[in-house]
Design a protein around this motif. Sequence first.
Motif, PDB file in Angstrom:
ATOM      1  N   GLN A   1     -33.682  60.176  70.967  1.00 29.54           N
ATOM      2  CA  GLN A   1     -34.114  61.461  71.500  1.00 29.54           C
ATOM      3  C   GLN A   1     -35.411  61.876  70.826  1.00 29.54           C
ATOM      4  N   SER A   2     -36.308  62.477  71.582  1.00 28.15           N
ATOM      5  CA  SER A   2     -37.560  62.962  71.003  1.00 28.15           C
ATOM      6  C   SER A   2     -38.155  64.025  71.909  1.00 28.15           C
TER       7      SER A   2
ATOM      8  N   VAL B   1     -34.753  61.662  76.385  1.00 34.50           N
ATOM      9  CA  VAL B   1     -33.349  61.659  75.967  1.00 34.50           C
ATOM     10  C   VAL B   1     -32.582  60.623  76.785  1.00 34.50           C
TER      11      VAL B   1
ATOM     12  N   GLY C   1     -29.967  66.220  69.227  1.00 34.11           N
ATOM     13  CA  GLY C   1     -29.828  64.790  69.045  1.00 34.11           C
ATOM     14  C   GLY C   1     -28.371  64.374  69.066  1.00 34.11           C
TER      15      GLY C   1
ATOM     16  N   ILE D   1     -33.795  67.930  67.025  1.00 37.02           N
ATOM     17  CA  ILE D   1     -35.021  67.164  66.808  1.00 37.02           C
ATOM     18  C   ILE D   1     -36.164  68.015  67.337  1.00 37.02           C
TER      19      ILE D   1
END
Lengths: 115, 117
Positions: A2-3, A27, A95, A104
């Motif tokens: 995830q970011s 994600v 996350g 995150i």
Amino acid sequence: AQSVAQPEDQVNVAEGNPLTVKCTYSVSGNPYLFWYVQYPNRGLQFLLKYITGDNLVKGSYGFEAEFNKSQTSFHLKKPSALVSDSALYFCAVRGDGGATNKLIFGTGTLLAVQP
Amino acid sequence: DAGVTQSPTHLIKTRGQHVTLRCSPISGHKSVSWYQQVLGQGPQFIFQYYEKEERGRGNFPDRFSARQFPNYSSELNVNALLLGDSALYLCASSWFSLRDRAYQPQHFGDGTRLSIL
């Protein structure tokens, strides 16, 4: 993994004009997305969240965010900016698929509203 | 209602020392999370505790440890301090909704500013 990405380090807008702070996410599974604001020497304040449902989410202080699944974006918006909105804004994704409460965060966008 | 409270607000230590940071969650919140925010960056997740058990751990060395007490307050301990540990340490509390089957948004304290000389 995830970011989130916040492509703009700083956004400048005149008071009374609409503002947009951009966020894109990556994600696996359903995204749980958040916006937080941080004033100098303070912690983060929760503005709004997207879990499911309507793509337009309304939050605190007149802010709203638009979830766009096809563009994997979650941009923060406000129809009329105030000088007091000047602060650091963070987009975040939950996350671990929600198994924990881990957030995150993006790198942040500094919003400067000129009088 | 009182928000999340953290102590101390500021702390100066030297390399090699250890430090204990404290956090009191909002009343009724059983989840406490710790984050490290280095200047100019977003917060990085360190730990989450829920009902006194560790539920999540970020990518931090074993020098970092935490615990949660029966009253749901929490401590973050950092041993053998390094210059790179200089940061704002944030505590956040939350509660778990059985109806939604999900944690609710986290509420953050104002943090502890840790400076390592």
